[in-house]
Motif scaffolding. Structure first.
Motif, PDB file in Angstrom:
ATOM      1  N   ASP A  86      11.049   9.406  -3.896  1.00  0.00           N
ATOM      2  CA  ASP A  86      10.583   8.422  -3.105  1.00  0.00           C
ATOM      3  C   ASP A  86      11.313   6.887  -3.057  1.00  0.00           C
ATOM      4  OD1 ASP A  86       8.378  10.130  -3.198  1.00  0.00           O
ATOM      5  OD2 ASP A  86       7.141   8.939  -2.298  1.00  0.00           O
ATOM      6  N   GLY A  87      11.330   6.435  -4.246  1.00  0.00           N
ATOM      7  CA  GLY A  87      12.029   5.219  -4.607  1.00  0.00           C
ATOM      8  C   GLY A  87      13.451   5.139  -4.061  1.00  0.00           C
ATOM      9  N   LEU A  88      14.288   6.451  -4.225  1.00  0.00           N
ATOM     10  CA  LEU A  88      15.645   6.411  -4.002  1.00  0.00           C
ATOM     11  C   LEU A  88      15.991   6.544  -2.653  1.00  0.00           C
ATOM     12  CD1 LEU A  88      17.000   8.742  -6.737  1.00  0.00           C
ATOM     13  CD2 LEU A  88      17.285   6.212  -6.529  1.00  0.00           C
ATOM     14  N   ARG A  89      14.939   7.021  -1.719  1.00  0.00           N
ATOM     15  CA  ARG A  89      14.736   6.855  -0.413  1.00  0.00           C
ATOM     16  C   ARG A  89      14.281   5.539   0.434  1.00  0.00           C
ATOM     17  NH1 ARG A  89      13.257  13.349   0.886  1.00  0.00           N
ATOM     18  NH2 ARG A  89      14.717  14.064  -0.747  1.00  0.00           N
ATOM     19  N   GLY A  90      13.664   4.706  -0.616  1.00  0.00           N
ATOM     20  CA  GLY A  90      13.232   3.429   0.071  1.00  0.00           C
ATOM     21  C   GLY A  90      11.990   3.828   0.779  1.00  0.00           C
ATOM     22  N   ILE A  91      11.135   4.814   0.584  1.00  0.00           N
ATOM     23  CA  ILE A  91       9.924   4.913   1.049  1.00  0.00           C
ATOM     24  C   ILE A  91       8.755   3.891   0.459  1.00  0.00           C
ATOM     25  CG2 ILE A  91       7.815   6.683   1.094  1.00  0.00           C
ATOM     26  CD1 ILE A  91       9.736   8.890   0.796  1.00  0.00           C
ATOM     27  N   LEU A  97       6.307   1.450  -0.730  1.00  0.00           N
ATOM     28  CA  LEU A  97       5.512   1.541  -1.977  1.00  0.00           C
ATOM     29  C   LEU A  97       3.951   2.032  -1.708  1.00  0.00           C
ATOM     30  CD1 LEU A  97       6.986  -1.747  -3.742  1.00  0.00           C
ATOM     31  CD2 LEU A  97       7.767   0.762  -3.795  1.00  0.00           C
ATOM     32  N   SER A  98       3.378   1.736  -0.737  1.00  0.00           N
ATOM     33  CA  SER A  98       2.120   1.893  -0.547  1.00  0.00           C
ATOM     34  C   SER A  98       2.072   3.226  -0.160  1.00  0.00           C
ATOM     35  CB  SER A  98       1.476   1.194   0.826  1.00  0.00           C
ATOM     36  OG  SER A  98       2.426   1.381   1.888  1.00  0.00           O
ATOM     37  N   GLU A  99       2.860   4.229   0.201  1.00  0.00           N
ATOM     38  CA  GLU A  99       2.837   5.511   0.481  1.00  0.00           C
ATOM     39  C   GLU A  99       3.054   6.328  -0.854  1.00  0.00           C
ATOM     40  OE1 GLU A  99       5.138   9.023   3.057  1.00  0.00           O
ATOM     41  OE2 GLU A  99       5.296   6.887   3.686  1.00  0.00           O
ATOM     42  N   THR A 100       3.731   5.791  -1.459  1.00  0.00           N
ATOM     43  CA  THR A 100       3.976   6.511  -2.792  1.00  0.00           C
ATOM     44  C   THR A 100       2.871   6.326  -3.606  1.00  0.00           C
ATOM     45  OG1 THR A 100       6.376   6.201  -2.863  1.00  0.00           O
ATOM     46  CG2 THR A 100       5.349   6.462  -5.055  1.00  0.00           C
ATOM     47  N   ASN A 131      -0.040   8.549  -2.425  1.00  0.00           N
ATOM     48  CA  ASN A 131       0.377  10.008  -2.516  1.00  0.00           C
ATOM     49  C   ASN A 131      -0.084  10.605  -4.166  1.00  0.00           C
ATOM     50  OD1 ASN A 131       0.824  10.555   0.128  1.00  0.00           O
ATOM     51  ND2 ASN A 131       3.250  10.295  -0.257  1.00  0.00           N
ATOM     52  N   LEU A 132       0.502   9.649  -5.029  1.00  0.00           N
ATOM     53  CA  LEU A 132       0.055   9.881  -6.267  1.00  0.00           C
ATOM     54  C   LEU A 132      -1.209   9.790  -6.491  1.00  0.00           C
ATOM     55  CD1 LEU A 132       3.249   7.897  -7.912  1.00  0.00           C
ATOM     56  CD2 LEU A 132       2.933  10.328  -8.020  1.00  0.00           C
ATOM     57  N   GLN A 133      -2.042   8.851  -6.153  1.00  0.00           N
ATOM     58  CA  GLN A 133      -3.404   8.577  -6.171  1.00  0.00           C
ATOM     59  C   GLN A 133      -4.129   9.926  -5.845  1.00  0.00           C
ATOM     60  OE1 GLN A 133      -5.595   6.381  -7.901  1.00  0.00           O
ATOM     61  NE2 GLN A 133      -6.812   8.374  -7.584  1.00  0.00           N
ATOM     62  N   GLU A 134      -3.696  10.465  -4.625  1.00  0.00           N
ATOM     63  CA  GLU A 134      -4.555  11.591  -3.875  1.00  0.00           C
ATOM     64  C   GLU A 134      -4.222  12.765  -4.711  1.00  0.00           C
ATOM     65  OE1 GLU A 134      -3.325  12.033   0.242  1.00  0.00           O
ATOM     66  OE2 GLU A 134      -4.304  10.333   0.592  1.00  0.00           O
ATOM     67  N   MET A 135      -3.028  12.904  -5.719  1.00  0.00           N
ATOM     68  CA  MET A 135      -2.709  14.086  -6.506  1.00  0.00           C
ATOM     69  C   MET A 135      -3.799  14.095  -7.581  1.00  0.00           C
ATOM     70  SD  MET A 135       1.366  14.962  -6.029  1.00  0.00           S
ATOM     71  CE  MET A 135       2.161  13.366  -5.896  1.00  0.00           C
ATOM     72  N   GLU A 183      14.952  -6.563  -6.103  1.00  0.00           N
ATOM     73  CA  GLU A 183      13.978  -6.891  -7.059  1.00  0.00           C
ATOM     74  C   GLU A 183      12.703  -6.561  -6.700  1.00  0.00           C
ATOM     75  OE1 GLU A 183      12.249  -8.043 -10.403  1.00  0.00           O
ATOM     76  OE2 GLU A 183      14.456  -7.713 -10.173  1.00  0.00           O
ATOM     77  N   ALA A 184      12.236  -7.054  -5.488  1.00  0.00           N
ATOM     78  CA  ALA A 184      10.902  -6.734  -5.323  1.00  0.00           C
ATOM     79  C   ALA A 184      10.628  -5.457  -5.071  1.00  0.00           C
ATOM     80  CB  ALA A 184      10.718  -7.532  -3.697  1.00  0.00           C
ATOM     81  N   TYR A 185      11.477  -4.561  -4.452  1.00  0.00           N
ATOM     82  CA  TYR A 185      10.929  -3.205  -4.581  1.00  0.00           C
ATOM     83  C   TYR A 185      11.128  -2.341  -5.886  1.00  0.00           C
ATOM     84  CZ  TYR A 185      11.020   1.682  -2.646  1.00  0.00           C
ATOM     85  OH  TYR A 185      10.614   2.922  -2.349  1.00  0.00           O
ATOM     86  N   THR A 186      12.148  -2.889  -6.566  1.00  0.00           N
ATOM     87  CA  THR A 186      12.003  -2.080  -7.983  1.00  0.00           C
ATOM     88  C   THR A 186      10.993  -2.399  -8.936  1.00  0.00           C
ATOM     89  OG1 THR A 186      13.661  -3.797  -8.738  1.00  0.00           O
ATOM     90  CG2 THR A 186      14.360  -1.900  -7.890  1.00  0.00           C
ATOM     91  N   SER A 187      10.553  -3.906  -8.704  1.00  0.00           N
ATOM     92  CA  SER A 187       9.534  -4.059  -9.633  1.00  0.00           C
ATOM     93  C   SER A 187       8.176  -3.597  -9.367  1.00  0.00           C
ATOM     94  CB  SER A 187       9.350  -5.713  -9.644  1.00  0.00           C
ATOM     95  OG  SER A 187       9.273  -6.262  -8.410  1.00  0.00           O
ATOM     96  N   GLY A 188       7.991  -3.469  -7.783  1.00  0.00           N
ATOM     97  CA  GLY A 188       6.783  -3.112  -7.140  1.00  0.00           C
ATOM     98  C   GLY A 188       6.761  -1.607  -7.775  1.00  0.00           C
ATOM     99  N   PHE A 189       7.900  -0.914  -7.484  1.00  0.00           N
ATOM    100  CA  PHE A 189       7.860   0.628  -7.891  1.00  0.00           C
ATOM    101  C   PHE A 189       7.468   0.753  -9.136  1.00  0.00           C
ATOM    102  CE2 PHE A 189      10.008   4.464  -9.260  1.00  0.00           C
ATOM    103  CZ  PHE A 189       9.545   5.543  -8.313  1.00  0.00           C
ATOM    104  N   ARG A 190       7.967   0.099 -10.307  1.00  0.00           N
ATOM    105  CA  ARG A 190       7.723   0.192 -11.676  1.00  0.00           C
ATOM    106  C   ARG A 190       6.366   0.064 -11.915  1.00  0.00           C
ATOM    107  NH1 ARG A 190      10.929  -3.298 -13.118  1.00  0.00           N
ATOM    108  NH2 ARG A 190       9.473  -5.016 -13.285  1.00  0.00           N
ATOM    109  N   ASP A 191       5.578  -0.934 -11.129  1.00  0.00           N
ATOM    110  CA  ASP A 191       4.331  -1.384 -11.496  1.00  0.00           C
ATOM    111  C   ASP A 191       3.236  -0.185 -10.990  1.00  0.00           C
ATOM    112  OD1 ASP A 191       5.171  -3.647 -12.460  1.00  0.00           O
ATOM    113  OD2 ASP A 191       4.641  -4.908 -10.767  1.00  0.00           O
ATOM    114  N   ILE A 192       3.646   0.747 -10.162  1.00  0.00           N
ATOM    115  CA  ILE A 192       2.766   1.642  -9.639  1.00  0.00           C
ATOM    116  C   ILE A 192       2.205   2.806 -10.615  1.00  0.00           C
ATOM    117  CG2 ILE A 192       2.654   4.084  -8.127  1.00  0.00           C
ATOM    118  CD1 ILE A 192       4.663   2.680  -6.061  1.00  0.00           C
ATOM    119  N   PHE A 193       3.090   2.873 -11.476  1.00  0.00           N
ATOM    120  CA  PHE A 193       2.680   4.070 -12.630  1.00  0.00           C
ATOM    121  C   PHE A 193       1.592   3.354 -13.740  1.00  0.00           C
ATOM    122  CE2 PHE A 193       6.548   4.840 -10.673  1.00  0.00           C
ATOM    123  CZ  PHE A 193       6.304   6.335 -10.393  1.00  0.00           C
TER     124      PHE A 193
END
Length: 235
Positions: free
Chosen positions: A123-128, A130-133, A136-140, A166-176
């Motif tokens: 997801d991250g490498l494709r720039g999907i 962050l809200s969608e990622t 989806n993780l929460q639903e799983m 920076e905004a995308y990478t930090s936001g992505f990292r915080d998801i988990f």
């Protein structure tokens, strides 16, 4: 005298074929015993609680033999320590969180004791978004809990290279860590800790670990998994 010879001849014939039939039955009984033993071993294996690794190419071990991927290394560790678990590698190369969500029902069983969720990198490498990622993780996570509330879930944290912004990478990292805290899950802070960004530990694509790299990844996983599984003596 002639009658006596005929009787002896008849008796010899009966004894010969009786012995031959007994030998045949003994010979045929061996494969049956072996087959029965094989079936019993398979049934015993199926009865074991399952540790299910559900992810993308990082779990599948893209570019390497299956026994070099980290789930196989975890299985070796578990077997050597006498833990009574079966390990299943359900990694699929190229999978996104959306695709994983659609596939999840096919691999979930009531016997899954530990579910290790490793998705999001594609997801991250494709720039999907962050809200969608996150969604989806929460639903799983919810799907696993609904299937079996006793299943212990481990979430594998991921990070992206800085070229994603920076905004995308930090936001992505915080998801988990956010999802782990929200759902009271165990978290592997960063699956590729000690491997990412090191050319000598990655294949030519710079993304997928080498066999040596996977040894480090397996340690990252084991550091969390060892406190989640319960040791039971094998019978």
């Amino acid at each position: 005298m002639r009658n006596l010879l005929l009787s002896c001849s008849f008796l010899f014939t009966v004894l010969f074929f009786s012995c031959k039939e007994n030998n045949k039955q003994q010979t045929n009984s061996e494969p049956v015993k072996n087959k029965t033993s094989e079936i019993q071993n398979n049934e015993k294996e199926d009865e074991k609680r399952t540790i299910l690794f559900f992810g993308n190419s990082l779990t599948a071990g893209m570019g390497l033999e299956s026994q070099e991927a980290f789930p196989a290394l975890i299985k070796e560790r578990i077997d050597s320590l006498g833990y009574d678990y079966k390990v299943v590698n359900a990694g699929l190369s190229g999978e996104t969180t959306a695709a994983g969500k659609n596939r999840l029902d096919w691999v979930l069983t009531d016997n899954v004791a530990v579910f290790v969720l490793e998705l999001g990198a594609n997801d991250g490498l494709r720039g999907i978004p962050l809200s969608e990622t996150r969604k989806n993780l929460q639903e799983m996570i919810t799907m696993v809990n609904e299937k079996n509330p006793n299943t212990k879930i481990i979430l594998a944290g991921m990070q992206l290279p800085p070229n994603m912004g920076e905004a995308y990478t930090s936001g992505f990292r915080d998801i988990f860590p956010d999802l782990a805290k929200k759902n009271d899950l165990e978290l592997i802070p960063f699956l590729l800790e000690g491997v990412a960004g090191k050319p000598e530990l990655n294949q030519e694509d710079g993304i997928h670990p080498t066999a040596k790299g996977y040894e480090i990844v397996a340690e990252n996983v084991w550091d969390v998994l060892k406190d989640v599984i319960e040791k039971k003596p094998t019978s």
